[in-house]
Design an enzyme around this catalytic site. Structure first.
Site, PDB file in Angstrom:
ATOM      1  N   HIS A 183       7.900 -34.124 -23.207  1.00  0.00           N
ATOM      2  CA  HIS A 183       7.670 -34.851 -21.950  1.00  0.00           C
ATOM      3  C   HIS A 183       6.354 -34.475 -21.311  1.00  0.00           C
ATOM      4  CE1 HIS A 183      11.661 -36.534 -22.189  1.00  0.00           C
ATOM      5  NE2 HIS A 183      12.132 -35.324 -22.466  1.00  0.00           N
ATOM      6  N   LYS A 194       3.493  -2.902  -6.815  1.00  0.00           N
ATOM      7  CA  LYS A 194       4.895  -2.787  -7.199  1.00  0.00           C
ATOM      8  C   LYS A 194       5.830  -3.385  -6.164  1.00  0.00           C
ATOM      9  CE  LYS A 194       8.334  -1.487  -9.688  1.00  0.00           C
ATOM     10  NZ  LYS A 194       8.579  -2.187 -10.962  1.00  0.00           N
ATOM     11  N   GLU A 252      11.059 -14.902 -18.222  1.00  0.00           N
ATOM     12  CA  GLU A 252      10.798 -13.475 -17.982  1.00  0.00           C
ATOM     13  C   GLU A 252       9.805 -12.941 -19.005  1.00  0.00           C
ATOM     14  OE1 GLU A 252      10.995 -11.560 -15.679  1.00  0.00           O
ATOM     15  OE2 GLU A 252      10.712  -9.595 -16.588  1.00  0.00           O
ATOM     16  N   ASN A 274       0.528   0.575   6.022  1.00  0.00           N
ATOM     17  CA  ASN A 274       1.050  -0.328   5.000  1.00  0.00           C
ATOM     18  C   ASN A 274       1.734  -1.467   5.724  1.00  0.00           C
ATOM     19  OD1 ASN A 274       2.210  -1.585   2.787  1.00  0.00           O
ATOM     20  ND2 ASN A 274       4.027  -0.284   2.882  1.00  0.00           N
ATOM     21  N   GLY A 275       1.343  -2.703   5.423  1.00  0.00           N
ATOM     22  CA  GLY A 275       1.977  -3.857   6.060  1.00  0.00           C
ATOM     23  C   GLY A 275       0.932  -4.853   6.515  1.00  0.00           C
ATOM     24  N   LYS A 289       6.210 -11.224 -17.975  1.00  0.00           N
ATOM     25  CA  LYS A 289       5.839  -9.878 -18.462  1.00  0.00           C
ATOM     26  C   LYS A 289       4.476  -9.913 -19.137  1.00  0.00           C
ATOM     27  CE  LYS A 289       7.783  -7.488 -16.683  1.00  0.00           C
ATOM     28  NZ  LYS A 289       8.442  -8.368 -15.793  1.00  0.00           N
ATOM     29  N   CYS A 328       0.883  -1.173   0.000  1.00  0.00           N
ATOM     30  CA  CYS A 328       0.000   0.000   0.000  1.00  0.00           C
ATOM     31  C   CYS A 328       0.915   1.216   0.000  1.00  0.00           C
ATOM     32  CB  CYS A 328      -0.858   0.036   1.261  1.00  0.00           C
ATOM     33  SG  CYS A 328      -1.946  -1.354   1.416  1.00  0.00           S
ATOM     34  N   ARG A 369       1.742   1.257  -5.832  1.00  0.00           N
ATOM     35  CA  ARG A 369       1.882   0.336  -4.686  1.00  0.00           C
ATOM     36  C   ARG A 369       0.560  -0.336  -4.335  1.00  0.00           C
ATOM     37  NH1 ARG A 369       6.496   1.154  -1.685  1.00  0.00           N
ATOM     38  NH2 ARG A 369       5.492   0.241   0.110  1.00  0.00           N
ATOM     39  N   TRP A 402      -3.612  -1.858  -1.445  1.00  0.00           N
ATOM     40  CA  TRP A 402      -3.575  -3.189  -2.063  1.00  0.00           C
ATOM     41  C   TRP A 402      -4.091  -4.112  -0.986  1.00  0.00           C
ATOM     42  CZ3 TRP A 402      -1.527  -8.062  -1.351  1.00  0.00           C
ATOM     43  CH2 TRP A 402      -1.573  -8.905  -2.459  1.00  0.00           C
ATOM     44  N   GLU A 430       1.492 -10.791 -16.678  1.00  0.00           N
ATOM     45  CA  GLU A 430       1.149  -9.871 -15.574  1.00  0.00           C
ATOM     46  C   GLU A 430       0.510  -8.578 -16.063  1.00  0.00           C
ATOM     47  OE1 GLU A 430       4.154  -8.112 -13.025  1.00  0.00           O
ATOM     48  OE2 GLU A 430       5.647  -8.351 -14.578  1.00  0.00           O
TER      49      GLU A 430
HETATM   50  C1  AGP Z   1       7.878  -8.136 -12.042  1.00  0.00           C
HETATM   51  O1  AGP Z   1       7.418  -7.505 -13.204  1.00  0.00           O
HETATM   52  C2  AGP Z   1       6.938  -8.006 -10.889  1.00  0.00           C
HETATM   53  N1  AGP Z   1       6.593  -6.675 -10.621  1.00  0.00           N
HETATM   54  C3  AGP Z   1       7.419  -8.785  -9.680  1.00  0.00           C
HETATM   55  O2  AGP Z   1       7.651 -10.117 -10.076  1.00  0.00           O
HETATM   56  C4  AGP Z   1       8.702  -8.267  -9.016  1.00  0.00           C
HETATM   57  O3  AGP Z   1       9.809  -8.490  -9.848  1.00  0.00           O
HETATM   58  C5  AGP Z   1       8.905  -9.024  -7.706  1.00  0.00           C
HETATM   59  O4  AGP Z   1       7.805  -8.751  -6.864  1.00  0.00           O
HETATM   60  C6  AGP Z   1      10.207  -8.657  -6.981  1.00  0.00           C
HETATM   61  O5  AGP Z   1      10.166  -7.308  -6.642  1.00  0.00           O
HETATM   62  P1  AGP Z   1      11.543  -6.647  -6.121  1.00  0.00           P
HETATM   63  O6  AGP Z   1      12.513  -6.708  -7.264  1.00  0.00           O
HETATM   64  O7  AGP Z   1      11.170  -5.256  -5.727  1.00  0.00           O
HETATM   65  O8  AGP Z   1      12.032  -7.463  -4.950  1.00  0.00           O
END
Ligand code: AGP
Length: 623
Positions: free
Chosen positions: A521, A618, A498, A100-101, A502, A2, A27, A74, A505
């Site tokens: 397999h 984020k 990766e 936040n937390g 991308k 958050c 966030r 969030w 998400e």
């Molecule tokens: C990647 O596009 C995502 N936002 C997510 O997987 C991110 O890489 C992951 O949460 C790790 O975040 P960080 O690098 O801030 O630790």
């Protein structure tokens, strides 16, 4: 998870709080709210959905308040509805909290408070924090209970307030902090106080911004860029308050701390969109510069030379991270084992922590984290520290909690990454990792075939290539697909992981990456006529093998979209996205940008907001 902000000063508090929240929206964006002092009243306004709902609700209201706190959520506890939106008031309505937390023992505390007569309206752990603070305030000032009970029944016609001494509030806040387990960054507004904001911090990020006749509090620096230049990163266990011209921070023993303010070199243009449509689009384009700036800064500041070579005399190596950062770690593992012949244990942070990892005081544990606040990865740092391992973090945010916990920091210089989907930070992580490998090779006297200069040259090869035109048809064809598969071998498989993350998400299409050799397999059963498979082929030595897999797919009617520099394959596949040739070990620096562009363009084609994908945030500051 958050974003929280607080503003206090000579200017209008609510517009300033909303403005700061805007930069924190990445966030979390399930709901947003503000609380502000209005004379002796404490007003709360909150809306479900994105911040713009709250902003437009308030836009025609002139709120002459000089003190406000704000929140963008969030959802962790309680669904994303208005009832659970922050700020949260206590039962007696004497205060409001943004948080936040995660307070891990909130249910136990909630039960205790209910036995003491407290009633709850939400499912959040934050409301428990608010009521616990109210409880400790009343415990110190019993008259408060009667006063607020009467006042609330008189529907605020009582235009006075029962002033509590700031020391009592700090003492009560301290009692709450001692009772709560877990992570929290909180800002508190007291009814009747239009000149002070209280705060407490443990594990979740929280900073103070020092202005001229105004002060700020926020979850991280991008929220305060353009507002102030001096920042203090509040440490775990610290509590305090800000007024417009005073900042008081106390340690866990309530000793007043002398603050060391830092200036942060983030330019305002780094956190605004400029001519781009979305931050993700902008940050993909910044990928090449992020690589160059990371390399230059590590070289200029002799970051690697600060790491004692002795730790590499007799060591075992571990890498842990989450998400995209983990994918950068996979590349690190692949290149270290291939070029330096050093075995690397790598795992997702959420797995590493519970698998009883074989780490000891001779271990070197590498952590990769853009935010430096990811709870899963932070837990692994703490675990590694507990066995005396040497901890090294690759982080992109200065002053992050991870930086305060590790032995060595290798900073990436991607600048603030606002989009939830990590793009330029991933490129910067790779750059820093390759530099680390180059340094390790030098210490070990091993000759390797790449250098920082060759990395910079590689990433320049597609800096100015606009892949969107070439990807247009592909995007139109895959945008309505339910599933898209990714394959590759070696580094190409790691890139496909990766690329799949991308695309999934930001487009919400189910994407699955698999080693090309694994298709037969089991996964080949998924392949049906006209399904789309993204194939990555940059490794010359794996050319034939991957080509065989492409033929397998073709024979089953799949549409293979090939990302490769080998032009001769154009007529073998459904569509080829041509990428520049480079040494195989440097292919991540040229192959990733088109995959990032594919994800971004597909998200747009599906009408999604690529910067704020649903259900994501984020910085994942909860486990
Ligand atoms: C990647 O596009 C995502 N936002 C997510 O997987 C991110 O890489 C992951 O949460 C790790 O975040 P960080 O690098 O801030 O630790």
């Amino acid at each position: 998870m958050c974003g929280i902000v607080g503003y206090i000063g000579d200017r209008l508090a609510v517009p300033n709080a909303l403005n700061c929240l805007k930069a924190l929206e990445y966030r979390g964006y399930d709901s947003a709210g503000v609380a502000y002092a209005d004379g002796t009243e404490l007003k709360i306004c909150k809306m479900v959905g994105k911040l713009e709902n709250l902003t437009s609700h308030l836009k025609n209201k002139i709120i002459p308040s000089s003190c406000a706190i704000g929140h963008t959520r969030w959802a962790t506890h309680g669904e994303p509805n208005k009832q659970n939106a922050h700020p949260h008031a206590d039962y007696y309505k004497m205060l409001a909290v943004v948080h936040n937390g995660i307070i891990e023992n909130y249910l136990e505390l909630k039960n205790e408070l209910e036995k003491k007569g407290y009633k709850f309206y939400s499912a959040t752990d934050t409301e428990v924090f608010a009521n616990l603070l109210s409880f400790y305030l009343i415990e110190q000032n019993p008259l408060l209970k009667g006063y607020y009970a009467v006042r609330n029944t008189m529907h605020n016609t009582l235009h006075s307030t029962y002033k509590i001494d700031e020391k009592c509030i700090i003492k009560a806040l301290h009692s709450v902090v001692l009772k709560c387990k877990g992570s929290f960054a909180v800002a508190v507004l007291m009814r009747g106080y239009d000149d002070v904001i209280f705060f407490a911090k443990n594990k979740s990020p929280l900073i103070i911004g020092k202005g001229e006749n105004e002060n700020f509090i926020a979850s991280d620096t991008p929220a305060l860029i353009g507002c102030c230049k001096k920042f203090y990163s509040i440490k775990d266990g610290e509590i305090g308050y800000i007024t417009k011209d005073r900042i008081a921070v106390f340690d866990e023993n309530l000793k007043v701390l002398k603050l060391n303010f830092k200036t942060v070199n983030i330019r305002p243009e780094q956190v605004i969109l400029g001519n781009y449509s979305h931050f993700m689009e902008k940050e993909i384009e910044q990928g090449a510069d992020s690589v160059t700036e990371t390399i230059n800064r590590i070289e200029q500041m002799k970051i690697l030379e600060r790491i004692s070579p002795k730790i590499f005399d007799n060591f075992d190596l571990h890498i842990t991270a989450c998400g995209t950062a983990l994918h950068a770690g996979l590349i690190a593992k692949c290149v270290i084992e291939d070029k330096l012949k050093i075995p690397v244990d790598l795992d997702y942070a959420s797995e590493f922590r519970y698998k009883k990892p074989l780490i000891s005081s001779k271990s070197i544990c590498l952590f990769i984290s853009q935010s430096g606040e990811t709870a899963d990865t932070l837990s692994c740092v703490e675990l590694s520290n507990s066995v005396g391992a040497t901890t090294i973090a690759f982080t992109n945010v200065a002053g992050s909690r991870m930086e305060s916990l590790v032995d060595y920091i290798i900073p990436t210089s991607a600048g603030p990454e606002i989009a939830v989907a990590s793009t330029k930070a991933y490129m910067a992580q790779l750059a820093a990792i390759y530099q680390f490998i180059e340094y390790l090779a030098k210490i070990k006297g091993i000759t390797i075939e790449f250098s920082s200069d060759s990395v910079k040259n590689a990433v320049l090869k597609n800096k100015y290539i606009n892949y969107y035109k070439e990807l247009e048809d592909v995007v139109q064809e895959i945008k309505d697909e339910e599933s898209v598969y990714f394959i590759g071998r070696g580094i190409d498989y790691l890139l496909s992981l990766e690329g799949a993350l991308k695309l999934k998400e930001v487009s919400y299409i189910h994407c699955e990456a698999m080693p090309a050799g694994e298709l037969k397999h089991g996964s080949l059963a998924l392949v049906r006529k006209d399904c789309f498979v993204i194939a990555i082929l940059t490794q010359k030595e794996l050319y034939d093998k991957t080509l065989n897999n492409i033929y397998e797919l073709n024979s089953r009617g799949a549409k293979v979209i090939l990302f490769s520099p080998f032009k001769e394959l154009r007529n073998i596949v459904y569509k080829q996205i041509l990428i520049p040739e480079t040494e195989p070990v440097l292919s991540p620096f040229v192959a990733m940008k088109p995959l990032q562009c594919l994800a971004y363009a597909t998200a747009i084609a599906r009408g999604n907001d690529p910067d704020k994908p649903r259900n994501l945030a984020k910085s994942v500051t909860v486990e």
